[in-house]
Design an enzyme around this catalytic site. Structure first.
Site, PDB file in Angstrom:
ATOM      1  N   GLU A  90       0.814  -1.210   0.000  1.00  0.00           N
ATOM      2  CA  GLU A  90       0.000   0.000   0.000  1.00  0.00           C
ATOM      3  C   GLU A  90       0.848   1.261   0.000  1.00  0.00           C
ATOM      4  O   GLU A  90       0.542   2.239  -0.679  1.00  0.00           O
ATOM      5  CB  GLU A  90      -0.929  -0.004   1.221  1.00  0.00           C
ATOM      6  CG  GLU A  90      -1.831   1.204   1.335  1.00  0.00           C
ATOM      7  CD  GLU A  90      -2.864   1.288   0.226  1.00  0.00           C
ATOM      8  OE1 GLU A  90      -2.685   2.134  -0.682  1.00  0.00           O
ATOM      9  OE2 GLU A  90      -3.830   0.511   0.261  1.00  0.00           O
ATOM     10  N   ALA A 148       2.147   6.801   0.429  1.00  0.00           N
ATOM     11  CA  ALA A 148       2.538   6.554   1.835  1.00  0.00           C
ATOM     12  C   ALA A 148       1.398   5.904   2.606  1.00  0.00           C
ATOM     13  O   ALA A 148       1.009   4.782   2.301  1.00  0.00           O
ATOM     14  CB  ALA A 148       3.015   7.843   2.487  1.00  0.00           C
ATOM     15  N   LEU A 208      -1.753   6.754   2.646  1.00  0.00           N
ATOM     16  CA  LEU A 208      -3.077   6.923   2.042  1.00  0.00           C
ATOM     17  C   LEU A 208      -3.596   5.592   1.498  1.00  0.00           C
ATOM     18  O   LEU A 208      -2.822   4.798   0.954  1.00  0.00           O
ATOM     19  CB  LEU A 208      -3.018   7.939   0.896  1.00  0.00           C
ATOM     20  CG  LEU A 208      -2.660   9.377   1.270  1.00  0.00           C
ATOM     21  CD1 LEU A 208      -2.578  10.233   0.010  1.00  0.00           C
ATOM     22  CD2 LEU A 208      -3.690   9.959   2.231  1.00  0.00           C
ATOM     23  N   GLY A 245      12.921  14.421   5.393  1.00  0.00           N
ATOM     24  CA  GLY A 245      12.611  13.016   5.172  1.00  0.00           C
ATOM     25  C   GLY A 245      11.604  12.739   4.077  1.00  0.00           C
ATOM     26  O   GLY A 245      11.002  11.661   4.051  1.00  0.00           O
ATOM     27  N   GLU A 254      13.684  10.374  -1.614  1.00  0.00           N
ATOM     28  CA  GLU A 254      14.454   9.141  -1.642  1.00  0.00           C
ATOM     29  C   GLU A 254      15.889   9.484  -1.238  1.00  0.00           C
ATOM     30  O   GLU A 254      16.294  10.667  -1.260  1.00  0.00           O
ATOM     31  CB  GLU A 254      14.436   8.534  -3.058  1.00  0.00           C
ATOM     32  CG  GLU A 254      13.060   8.096  -3.534  1.00  0.00           C
ATOM     33  CD  GLU A 254      12.585   6.825  -2.857  1.00  0.00           C
ATOM     34  OE1 GLU A 254      13.435   6.061  -2.349  1.00  0.00           O
ATOM     35  OE2 GLU A 254      11.354   6.601  -2.818  1.00  0.00           O
ATOM     36  N   ASP A 302      10.559   8.078  -9.634  1.00  0.00           N
ATOM     37  CA  ASP A 302       9.709   7.574  -8.551  1.00  0.00           C
ATOM     38  C   ASP A 302       8.228   7.693  -8.918  1.00  0.00           C
ATOM     39  O   ASP A 302       7.438   6.784  -8.640  1.00  0.00           O
ATOM     40  CB  ASP A 302      10.003   8.356  -7.269  1.00  0.00           C
ATOM     41  CG  ASP A 302       9.372   7.709  -6.050  1.00  0.00           C
ATOM     42  OD1 ASP A 302       9.596   6.508  -5.843  1.00  0.00           O
ATOM     43  OD2 ASP A 302       8.656   8.403  -5.313  1.00  0.00           O
ATOM     44  N   LYS A 325       5.263   4.783  -9.486  1.00  0.00           N
ATOM     45  CA  LYS A 325       3.969   4.803  -8.806  1.00  0.00           C
ATOM     46  C   LYS A 325       2.806   4.690  -9.776  1.00  0.00           C
ATOM     47  O   LYS A 325       1.853   3.935  -9.534  1.00  0.00           O
ATOM     48  CB  LYS A 325       3.856   6.074  -7.967  1.00  0.00           C
ATOM     49  CG  LYS A 325       4.791   6.106  -6.766  1.00  0.00           C
ATOM     50  CD  LYS A 325       4.714   7.438  -6.032  1.00  0.00           C
ATOM     51  CE  LYS A 325       5.638   7.447  -4.822  1.00  0.00           C
ATOM     52  NZ  LYS A 325       5.628   8.743  -4.104  1.00  0.00           N
ATOM     53  N   GLY A 375       6.538  11.357   4.484  1.00  0.00           N
ATOM     54  CA  GLY A 375       6.801  11.528   5.907  1.00  0.00           C
ATOM     55  C   GLY A 375       6.908  10.190   6.610  1.00  0.00           C
ATOM     56  O   GLY A 375       6.190   9.245   6.294  1.00  0.00           O
TER      57      GLY A 375
END
Length: 815
Positions: free
Chosen positions: A607, A612, A614, A665, A668, A679, A683, A797
């Site tokens: 997930e 992140a 969500l 943070g 990557e 990235d 996704k 985060g």
């Protein structure tokens, strides 16, 4: 004199063989050591013979693979000065084996006699290699040819031993020798004409028992890869306990009903001579193991000694009104099966005499039906009997224990536990000794049934989840903190015990010992003091621990970690991945992982690969499962890029804003993966795949905004080059601002096409009011064609990512 037998796992490779010889050296008594073929060799020999029979020349490759395995093992064990004769011996054996298989290839016939000859090479080679290793160490011993000592009939594949002749030969061979240590191949024997025969799969145990009985051994030791006989199969029930002591009768019942630790015929010779038989672990030689003797342990705490099972069972049902009150039907049924040499595993008959059921191996079911239908051809034609009914894909599960006869309600507890867990029972049998209660169930229910019964008779009622975390950095640390905080709540509210059993970072790996969990209050100090990280050793440990409901949690961005998912899923270890590499690898690899997860009843959850914490992938999956179809996906999927463009307005350099994102943070480890669009490409590809599209990274259009020079050199070079390119980034901002637009890096999937790139977003767009590190995904589907289903929130985060990983972990437990 002791007799020691070492199985295939114990002699699987050079390292294991060294352990075996160390055990042998540690014994002070005279010994006979019986060994199996190297691990997996017998199956490959059968494969080679079968391929040759089918005129498949690939059998030569199988033989070459086997030859290499044995040569490599010998080289690893022996010093160079001792290798020549052993390597020559191996090559000679394989030359002979090649000639046999070549004959099978041209004849297109693999008789049982020839098959026995082929598979005998496994034990011959392993025993001679081990003998050469002992000789190189200066260990005095004598190699015995089991074929010359164990005489049988000519029932190839499962020969019956002539004990009168065999006992005399073994006794004379041992007593007339001046040696105190003997080494012999297991499994193999010969008939009166000197033809090689075998004692059945697992027959090396039987060989050892035959030797033990012939020499009146003080004890027989069966060395394997588990610490004794267990209350259940430890591959299925990680909390299975070692049975300290059991009777010969219980051991026979357990071994008959699928306990692979000991081969069923093994018990008879040692029981007749009352020879204590130990089952011990080659890899934990100091553990006590299980002793099999004339009586079980006196401890009354456990009514049930163990739970066992047999898979690949077929249930044969002979039914008809013509059976009622007529004698002889059972006799004719068993005669028909016996004529085809079909072994009956379980028998049950209705009190009305209207039906009789027997269980046989599925491999025998077709010829069983043919034989029985022929035997009752007249009654079937007259309508007195129905044709034999055959049900396949079944298993037998059995409770075994001498103490059962003294306690009421055992069967009730068994069937109640199975019934509450949806396990349907097809047939039931209980021996008159009341030592065994057996039930025939669906094969796909057997693992669940074993666990259910083990919990009912040996364990508490909560569900245990064992997680192994790779990646103990920012996100990993937050995850561990969240698990520690929630453990009491989960145990109280969900009856779920979440245990962190393994933790690793790039340098160290830590495992809980002795079935305990890692102390999460001090895990950092414990990890610092732990062993050096070795990914393969970490994976091997996860598999070997084989704890109930094991879950690998990957909180890295490491390709090597992603590469081990398949081996874990194939061992029914679920995988929760924050790491995007696996799900965004080739479509074939992605599909393979999905398939492995399905095949081995594990879960592959990722997930947090998109959004992140969500519920993006979960929402997409729910849409598809409910019958909806995705038409289009539009999304801002990079918390990093959203943070950067929300905070860049030309007042401070672009490079400073990117450094701020990395410091907080959001990026990557290499920010170019984010800023270059890689990235985001991953996704949108993952979402497209989860939407049912076959898509690769090369199929995605990337309209990037970084100058090519930014991709050269190190990360620090990247930051320096961004500073030199400030005018480029300022121009991008100014062009958007002039149109009263914001810059957003948008991903889109529609009509099988995917793209990513920087766009000017006007004020009326769903993407305009997207602040901080937020992500947003718009799903346009058949049910949401105009107004999309929107998922929006923090997309980066450590805390939110860790919570998303934690949610996937809980999903594993709830399935």
């Amino acid at each position: 004199m002791k007799v020691l037998k070492f199985g295939g796992s114990s002699v699987a490779n050079a390292e294991n063989i060294q352990k075996v010889v160390a055990i042998v050296k540690g014994n002070t008594e005279s010994q006979i050591v019986v060994v199996s073929a190297l691990g997996g060799v017998t199956d490959l020999l059968i494969k080679a013979g079968t391929l040759a029979e089918q005129s498949e020349e690939f059998y030569k490759e199988v033989l070459k693979q086997l030859e290499t395995k044995h040569l490599d093992t010998a080289r690893a064990l022996l010093p160079v000065t001792h290798q020549s004769s052993c390597l020559s011996m191996i090559k000679q054996h394989f030359n002979e084996l090649d000639e046999i298989c070549n004959s099978v290839f041209y004849l297109k016939e693999l008789s049982l006699r020839t098959k026995d000859r082929i598979i005998s090479f496994g034990e011959m080679l392993s025993s001679k290699i081990i003998a050469a290793y002992m000789q190189s160490l200066g260990i005095a011993h004598e190699w015995l040819d089991s074929r010359k000592l164990i005489k049988t009939n000519s029932n190839f594949g499962f020969a019956a031993v002539n004990f009168s002749i065999t006992n005399d030969k073994i006794s004379y061979a041992v007593s007339s020798s001046g040696n105190q240590l003997f080494l012999a191949p297991g499994f193999i024997s010969s008939d009166e004409q000197g033809n090689t025969t075998t004692l059945g799969r697992g027959g090396s145990d039987y060989t050892a028992a035959i030797f033990a009985a012939a020499v009146h051994a003080t004890s027989l030791e069966i060395w394997t890869d588990v610490t004794g006989m267990m209350t259940a199969d430890p591959r299925w029930v990680p909390n299975a306990k070692t049975i300290a002591a059991t009777s010969y009768q219980e051991a026979m019942e357990l071994s008959h009903f699928g306990a692979k630790v000991i081969y069923p015929p093994t018990i008879q010779p040692v029981m007749q001579k009352n020879i204590p038989t130990w089952v011990k672990n080659t890899f934990a030689p100091n553990e006590a193991g299980t002793v099999i003797g004339s009586s079980a342990a006196a401890d009354e705490a456990e009514i049930i000694t163990g739970i066992s099972s047999i898979n690949a069972i077929a249930l044969l049902s002979l039914e008809g009104s013509g059976m009622v009150g007529i004698p002889g039907f059972s006799k004719r049924l068993f005669e028909a099966l016996a004529s085809e040499k079909i072994n009956v595993i379980l028998i049950t008959q209705s009190s009305s005499e209207h039906s009789i059921c027997v269980a046989v191996n599925t491999a025998d079911s077709d010829k069983a039906k043919l034989a029985v239908d022929n035997a009752f051809e007249i009654e079937i034609a007259q309508g007195k009997l129905d044709p034999l009914k055959v049900e396949k894909d079944l298993s037998i599960i059995a409770l075994v224990g001498d103490k059962m006869r003294h306690h009421t309600g055992i069967a009730g507890r068994m069937f109640d536990a199975l019934g509450k867990n949806g396990v349907n029972i097809r047939a039931i049998a209980q021996g008159s000794s009341e030592r065994n209660i057996s039930a025939v169930i669906a094969g796909n229910d057997v693992k669940k049934a074993v666990n259910v019964l083990h919990e009912a008779f040996f364990e508490t009622t909560y569900k245990q989840l064992n997680i192994f975390i790779i990646g103990a950095g920012n996100v990993g640390s937050k995850l561990i903190d969240q698990v520690k905080q929630q453990q009491p709540f989960l145990l109280e509210q969900l009856n779920l015990q979440v245990r962190v059993t393994g933790i690793s970072n790039s340098k160290k790996m830590l495992f809980a010992e002795n079935g305990n969990a890692i102390d999460l209050a001090n895990w950092k100090a414990s990890l610092d003091a732990a062993d050096a990280m070795d990914l393969q050793a970490f994976v091997t440990t996860v598999i070997e621990k084989n704890l109930r409901n094991s879950v690998l949690v990957d909180v890295t961005a490491n390709a090597g970690v992603a590469a081990v998912y398949g081996s874990l899923l194939a061992k029914t270890v679920s995988v929760v991945a924050c790491n995007k590499i696996a799900a965004s690898s080739s479509f074939e690899s992605y599909l393979k992982l999905k398939s492995l997860a399905k095949e081995y009843n594990a879960l592959f959850l990722f997930e947090t690969n998109v959004g992140a914490g969500l519920p993006v992938i979960g929402t997409l999956n729910d849409l598809r499962r409910s019958g909806d179809k995705v038409i289009k996906i539009q999304a801002v999927l990079s918390g990093t890029l959203n943070f950067v463009f929300n905070n860049y307005n030309g007042t401070k350099p672009f490079t400073e804003v990117v450094r701020q994102a990395q410091a907080e943070g959001y990026t990557e480890p290499d920010p170019r993966l984010d800023l270059g669009g890689t990235d985001v490409m991953r996704k949108i590809m993952i979402l497209a795949r989860e939407a049912g599209e076959q898509i690769e990274m090369d199929d995605i259009t990337n309209n990037g905004f970084l100058p090519q020079s930014c991709f050269e050199g190190t990360v620090e070079d990247f930051y320096s080059e961004m500073g030199r390119q400030e005018s480029h980034f300022r121009k991008l901002y100014d062009e958007a601002a002039a149109k009263n637009c914001k810059l957003k890096f948008v991903a889109q999937f529609e009509n099988g096409k995917a793209s990513v790139g920087l766009q000017h977003i006007p004020a009326d767009s769903d993407f305009y009011h997207l602040y901080g590190k937020d992500n947003i995904v718009l799903f346009y589907t058949q049910r949401y064609p105009e107004q999309p289903l929107v998922v929006k929130g923090a997309g980066a985060g450590a805390d939110v990512t860790a919570s998303g990983v934690f949610a996937d972990i809980i999903r594993v437990a709830r399935v």
